[in-house]
Enzyme design. Structure first.
Site, mmCIF file in Angstrom:
data_model
loop_
_atom_site.group_PDB
_atom_site.id
_atom_site.type_symbol
_atom_site.label_atom_id
_atom_site.label_comp_id
_atom_site.label_asym_id
_atom_site.label_seq_id
_atom_site.Cartn_x
_atom_site.Cartn_y
_atom_site.Cartn_z
ATOM 1 N N ASP A 50 -11.702 -5.743 -4.399
ATOM 2 C CA ASP A 50 -10.887 -6.874 -4.857
ATOM 3 C C ASP A 50 -11.782 -7.951 -5.472
ATOM 4 O O ASP A 50 -11.449 -8.551 -6.500
ATOM 5 C CB ASP A 50 -10.090 -7.484 -3.698
ATOM 6 C CG ASP A 50 -8.957 -6.578 -3.237
ATOM 7 O OD1 ASP A 50 -8.501 -5.738 -4.033
ATOM 8 O OD2 ASP A 50 -8.537 -6.727 -2.077
ATOM 9 N N HIS B 141 -1.117 -8.533 -4.160
ATOM 10 C CA HIS B 141 -1.107 -7.089 -3.957
ATOM 11 C C HIS B 141 -1.008 -6.831 -2.463
ATOM 12 O O HIS B 141 -1.082 -7.755 -1.654
ATOM 13 C CB HIS B 141 -2.321 -6.408 -4.598
ATOM 14 C CG HIS B 141 -3.634 -6.634 -3.925
ATOM 15 N ND1 HIS B 141 -4.350 -7.810 -4.043
ATOM 16 C CD2 HIS B 141 -4.375 -5.837 -3.116
ATOM 17 C CE1 HIS B 141 -5.481 -7.711 -3.350
ATOM 18 N NE2 HIS B 141 -5.524 -6.521 -2.773
ATOM 19 N N GLU C 179 -0.426 0.704 -2.666
ATOM 20 C CA GLU C 179 -0.525 -0.734 -2.867
ATOM 21 C C GLU C 179 0.398 -1.143 -4.009
ATOM 22 O O GLU C 179 0.539 -0.426 -4.990
ATOM 23 C CB GLU C 179 -1.972 -1.138 -3.229
ATOM 24 C CG GLU C 179 -2.947 -0.994 -2.081
ATOM 25 C CD GLU C 179 -4.256 -1.754 -2.309
ATOM 26 O OE1 GLU C 179 -4.386 -2.465 -3.331
ATOM 27 O OE2 GLU C 179 -5.148 -1.637 -1.458
ATOM 28 N N HIS D 221 -1.909 -4.539 1.148
ATOM 29 C CA HIS D 221 -2.814 -3.664 1.898
ATOM 30 C C HIS D 221 -1.935 -2.935 2.917
ATOM 31 O O HIS D 221 -1.644 -3.472 3.979
ATOM 32 C CB HIS D 221 -3.897 -4.485 2.605
ATOM 33 C CG HIS D 221 -4.987 -4.975 1.702
ATOM 34 N ND1 HIS D 221 -6.034 -5.731 2.146
ATOM 35 C CD2 HIS D 221 -5.182 -4.795 0.373
ATOM 36 C CE1 HIS D 221 -6.851 -6.009 1.122
ATOM 37 N NE2 HIS D 221 -6.340 -5.462 0.034
HETATM 38 ZN ZN LIG Z 1 -6.988 -5.493 -1.841
#
Ligand SMILES: [Zn+2]
Length: 141
Positions: free
Chosen positions: A99, A86, A28, A88
């Site tokens: 999260d 961010h 990530e 995935h």
């Molecule tokens: Zn996430």
């Protein structure tokens, strides 16, 4: 009350965010998007790369030194933090339980998530609340 009701992001910045996600895959990536607020609209103009301290494909933790550098640059240029992004790499662009739990910004910023799980990258934006999330309105300009 969130400080703005929707966000705009220039195509170029959006491409940079997606490119960042691709370059960090299978891990990530994370980063910040800043700009200014105009009539209730968060206008994003700048991106700051932040290292993912966890080097993980399923979670991230923003590097403290990178955050410090980014916030200092924002202060200098009078920019406000509008969104945290961010990626995935293998799941849909929807906030994970983690999260939501690790969100320390309340509803002051939007969380942008890039998914690389499908044939094409998919980006969605969310307000994270104390108990869950709701989709945030945004558009590429
Ligand atoms: Zn996430």
């Amino acid at each position: 009350m969130p400080p703005f009701t929707r966000l705009t992001i220039p195509d170029l910045l959006l491409e940079e965010v997606i490119e960042h996600a691709r370059s960090e895959a299978p891990n990530e990536c994370c980063g910040l998007l800043a700009g200014h607020i105009e009539d209730g609209v968060g206008v994003m103009t700048a991106r700051f790369t932040v290292a993912n301290d966890l080097h993980s494909s399923t979670r991230y933790e923003t590097n403290a030194r990178d955050l410090f550098t980014a916030f200092r640059a924002m202060r200098k240029d009078n920019l406000e933090l509008l969104a945290i992004y961010h990626s995935h790499p293998t799941s849909e662009p929807v906030p994970s339980l983690r999260d939501v739990e690790q969100n320390t910004y309340g509803e002051t910023v939007v969380h942008l998530i890039v998914s690389l799980a499908g044939a094409k990258p998919e980006v969605r934006a969310w307000w994270l609340t104390e108990v869950g999330y709701r989709e945030a309105e945004w558009s590429a300009v």
